[in-house]
Design a protein around this motif. Structure first.
Motif, PDB file in Angstrom:
ATOM      1  N   TYR A 299       0.831  -1.204   0.000  1.00  0.00           N
ATOM      2  CA  TYR A 299       0.000   0.000   0.000  1.00  0.00           C
ATOM      3  C   TYR A 299       0.871   1.262   0.000  1.00  0.00           C
ATOM      4  CZ  TYR A 299      -3.478   3.442   1.430  1.00  0.00           C
ATOM      5  OH  TYR A 299      -4.288   4.540   1.494  1.00  0.00           O
ATOM      6  N   PHE A 307      -4.144  -2.801  -4.703  1.00  0.00           N
ATOM      7  CA  PHE A 307      -5.575  -2.913  -4.972  1.00  0.00           C
ATOM      8  C   PHE A 307      -5.901  -4.087  -5.890  1.00  0.00           C
ATOM      9  CE2 PHE A 307      -5.562   1.594  -3.597  1.00  0.00           C
ATOM     10  CZ  PHE A 307      -6.479   1.455  -2.571  1.00  0.00           C
ATOM     11  N   ALA A 310      -4.779  -7.179  -2.526  1.00  0.00           N
ATOM     12  CA  ALA A 310      -5.478  -7.166  -1.240  1.00  0.00           C
ATOM     13  C   ALA A 310      -6.934  -7.618  -1.348  1.00  0.00           C
ATOM     14  CB  ALA A 310      -5.378  -5.776  -0.612  1.00  0.00           C
ATOM     15  N   PRO A 311      -7.758  -7.056  -2.240  1.00  0.00           N
ATOM     16  CA  PRO A 311      -9.148  -7.538  -2.316  1.00  0.00           C
ATOM     17  C   PRO A 311      -9.247  -9.001  -2.736  1.00  0.00           C
ATOM     18  CG  PRO A 311      -8.909  -5.414  -3.406  1.00  0.00           C
ATOM     19  CD  PRO A 311      -7.532  -5.920  -3.148  1.00  0.00           C
ATOM     20  N   THR A 312      -8.397  -9.400  -3.701  1.00  0.00           N
ATOM     21  CA  THR A 312      -8.419 -10.799  -4.150  1.00  0.00           C
ATOM     22  C   THR A 312      -8.047 -11.747  -3.015  1.00  0.00           C
ATOM     23  OG1 THR A 312      -7.769 -10.069  -6.369  1.00  0.00           O
ATOM     24  CG2 THR A 312      -7.508 -12.408  -5.851  1.00  0.00           C
ATOM     25  N   ALA A 314      -8.265 -11.141   0.253  1.00  0.00           N
ATOM     26  CA  ALA A 314      -9.280 -11.105   1.306  1.00  0.00           C
ATOM     27  C   ALA A 314     -10.487 -11.955   0.938  1.00  0.00           C
ATOM     28  CB  ALA A 314      -9.704  -9.665   1.575  1.00  0.00           C
ATOM     29  N   VAL A 315     -10.953 -11.856  -0.322  1.00  0.00           N
ATOM     30  CA  VAL A 315     -12.101 -12.649  -0.764  1.00  0.00           C
ATOM     31  C   VAL A 315     -11.754 -14.140  -0.761  1.00  0.00           C
ATOM     32  CG1 VAL A 315     -13.589 -13.148  -2.744  1.00  0.00           C
ATOM     33  CG2 VAL A 315     -13.114 -10.783  -2.110  1.00  0.00           C
ATOM     34  N   SER A 316     -10.544 -14.479  -1.202  1.00  0.00           N
ATOM     35  CA  SER A 316     -10.131 -15.882  -1.225  1.00  0.00           C
ATOM     36  C   SER A 316     -10.059 -16.452   0.179  1.00  0.00           C
ATOM     37  CB  SER A 316      -8.775 -16.017  -1.921  1.00  0.00           C
ATOM     38  OG  SER A 316      -8.830 -15.548  -3.257  1.00  0.00           O
TER      39      SER A 316
END
Length: 511
Positions: A299, A307, A310-312, A314-316
């Motif tokens: 970050y 970006f 991190a989202p990928t 967290a979802v995984s």
């Protein structure tokens, strides 16, 4: 004494005399080792034992030729060792251990590991002094480590003076002495990028070999049945494997050499399998913390990549937890570790948590009884609440799982603050090196060394972590951090970052 600190440029005759002296020393070392081997053969030792002594003799000879080879050997041979996976392995065991293939005598209480550390230190100092180039680099981390060591020595003397068991006291404290010694050796003998790269390859290969040994153990001994298995190896193996995965992620993130990235990716399944099979919740959680810090660093340095990842991630992770929340097999071990931390542990994990809670009550009682001096090494800690019977661990009345507060209990509040000072300075200086090292391999090494030390001492809050293997590893990584500014002054290698992930070109900054 001051003239030892001044670099000199000897003439040809002086160099020839020094080379001749080196070869005579090497010849004498070979003669001594040959005599030792003859004695071993006369004692009719097994071929495995003779081979082990030959290998160890080769290590000593290589160290006499080039002292930094001793650092490589100490780290690699230490990391491969494990009392559970291969109890015969001799390097980290005393020469008085009957199960070791290098058993010599019941009265010989030194290990090949300790002999190698002392030998490397002596060879380095003697060679540097005779060649009139003795320049010891202490750096910002050696003196805090030395201060912590002094308080441990005081705790040893105090404990023995108050009736402590001498054998147990020495076993408690001896491995702590490895930390400043390895810090000093690694910080002075690892001098270039090539040396540092070799050191990290040695650690990587040793951990991979241990991962393969773990897979073989599950296949050969457990027949692939992990049901009811508490662990397959020593607890510390899991925290050592954190180094491997942090190095792998950092190598891809900062585009280290293709050889490292792809070879470690091929090694990773073996290491990951052994990590899972060892069932250490603290190992998983500290690895998760290290990876979280890497994402946080992203970050700061590269928000576009942040970006994406991190989202990928967290979802995984969320999807994994939902699917495997109640899974009791090996694939659900990470979910069970998270579940146990947030208050839904299994029966086994709940019992482990209760034991640690009771143990912490006893630790705090002993600290309140002797806050300034501690109880000293070699003395049992007082129990105001009884603990479940784990007498299978013979020193359960002396050593606690909480290795951080154990220090205060043993050596008092000043020694405890010495430990906190050492850890704080290491983290601050390590973080500074991560930011100052040029993009590429040096930043990979700085990040891996700093995060390994971080994960080790987070792990130390919940599990025993002062054993010899961990102290050699931690001391070496502290030495790496100490040496990085000098290493970075070399001419940096050109590095081309992945511009698809970077909004701005990356420049090579040196420390």
């Amino acid at each position: 004494m001051l003239d030892l600190l001044v670099p000199r440029y000897p003439d040809v005759m002086t160099i020839a005399r020094r080379n001749e002296r080196r070869w005579w020393i090497l010849f004498l070392v070979v003669c001594v080792l040959t005599g030792v081997i003859v004695v071993l053969l006369r004692r009719r030792m097994s071929p495995e034992s003779v081979l082990a002594f030959l290998i160890f003799g080769g290590v000593l000879i290589a160290t006499a030729i080039q002292p930094r080879f001793g650092v490589y050997a100490i780290l690699g041979l230490t990391l491969f060792g494990d009392r559970s996976l291969h109890p015969w392995y001799p390097f980290t065991k005393n020469l008085s251990s009957p199960e070791s293939i290098m058993y010599v005598s019941d009265s010989f209480s030194l290990s090949p590991q300790e002999l190698a550390i002392v030998w490397t230190l002596v060879v380095w100092l003697v060679r540097a002094a005779t060649e009139r180039r003795l320049r010891i680099h202490f750096g910002p981390l050696f003196w805090p480590a030395a201060i912590f060591l002094v308080f441990n020595a005081i705790g040893l003397v105090y404990g023995l003076a108050n009736g402590g068991n001498r054998v147990i006291a020495l076993w408690e404290v001896r491995s702590i002495f490895y930390l400043p010694l390895m810090l000093l050796l690694a910080g002075n003998l690892i001098e270039t990028r090539a040396h540092l790269n070799t050191l990290f390859w040695v650690a990587t290969i040793a951990l991979f070999a241990k991962g393969v040994a773990g897979v073989w153990y599950v296949h050969d001994v457990l027949k692939w049945d992990l049901a009811g298995v508490e662990r397959i190896a020593e607890h510390a193996m899991s925290i050592h494997f954190n180094f491997f995965f942090v190095l792998l992620v950092a190598a891809w993130l900062y585009r280290d050499s293709a050889t490292r990235r792809f070879s470690m990716t091929l090694m990773a399944p073996f290491v990951l399998f052994s990590l899972v099979a060892n069932f250490r919740r603290a190992g998983f959680l500290t690895l998760g913390m290290a990876l979280g810090l890497i994402v946080l660093l992203l970050y700061i340095e590269n928000r576009r990549l942040f970006f994406i990842i991190a989202p990928t991630g967290a979802v995984s992770l969320l999807a994994y937890l939902i699917v495997f929340w109640n899974n009791q097999g090996p694939i659900g071990i990470l979910a069970r570790a998270v579940r146990s931390v947030i208050g839904q542990p299994s029966a086994r994990d709940a019992a482990s948590n209760v034991y640690r809670d009771l143990e912490n009550i006893n630790i705090m009682f002993n600290i309140r009884m002797s806050p300034l001096t501690g109880i000293g090494f070699g003395n049992k800690f007082h129990m105001i609440v009884p603990l479940p019977d784990i007498s299978v661990f013979e020193w359960w009345e002396y050593i606690t799982h909480n290795s951080i507060m154990w220090v205060w209990m043993k050596i008092g509040v000043i020694g405890f603050y010495g430990l906190i000072l050492l850890l704080a300075l290491t983290m601050l200086y390590g973080a500074r090196m991560v930011r100052l090292m040029p993009y590429g391999q040096l930043r990979v090494f700085a990040l891996t060394a700093t995060l390994y030390i971080f994960t080790h001492f987070v792990y130390a809050y919940v599990d025993m972590s002062w054993e010899n293997g961990s102290m050699v590893f931690v001391g070496t990584m502290m030495g790496v951090i100490n040496a990085l500014p000098q290493i970075a002054t070399e001419k940096p290698l050109p590095v081309r970052p992945w511009r698809v992930f970077s909004s701005q070109p990356v420049t090579n900054n040196t420390a």
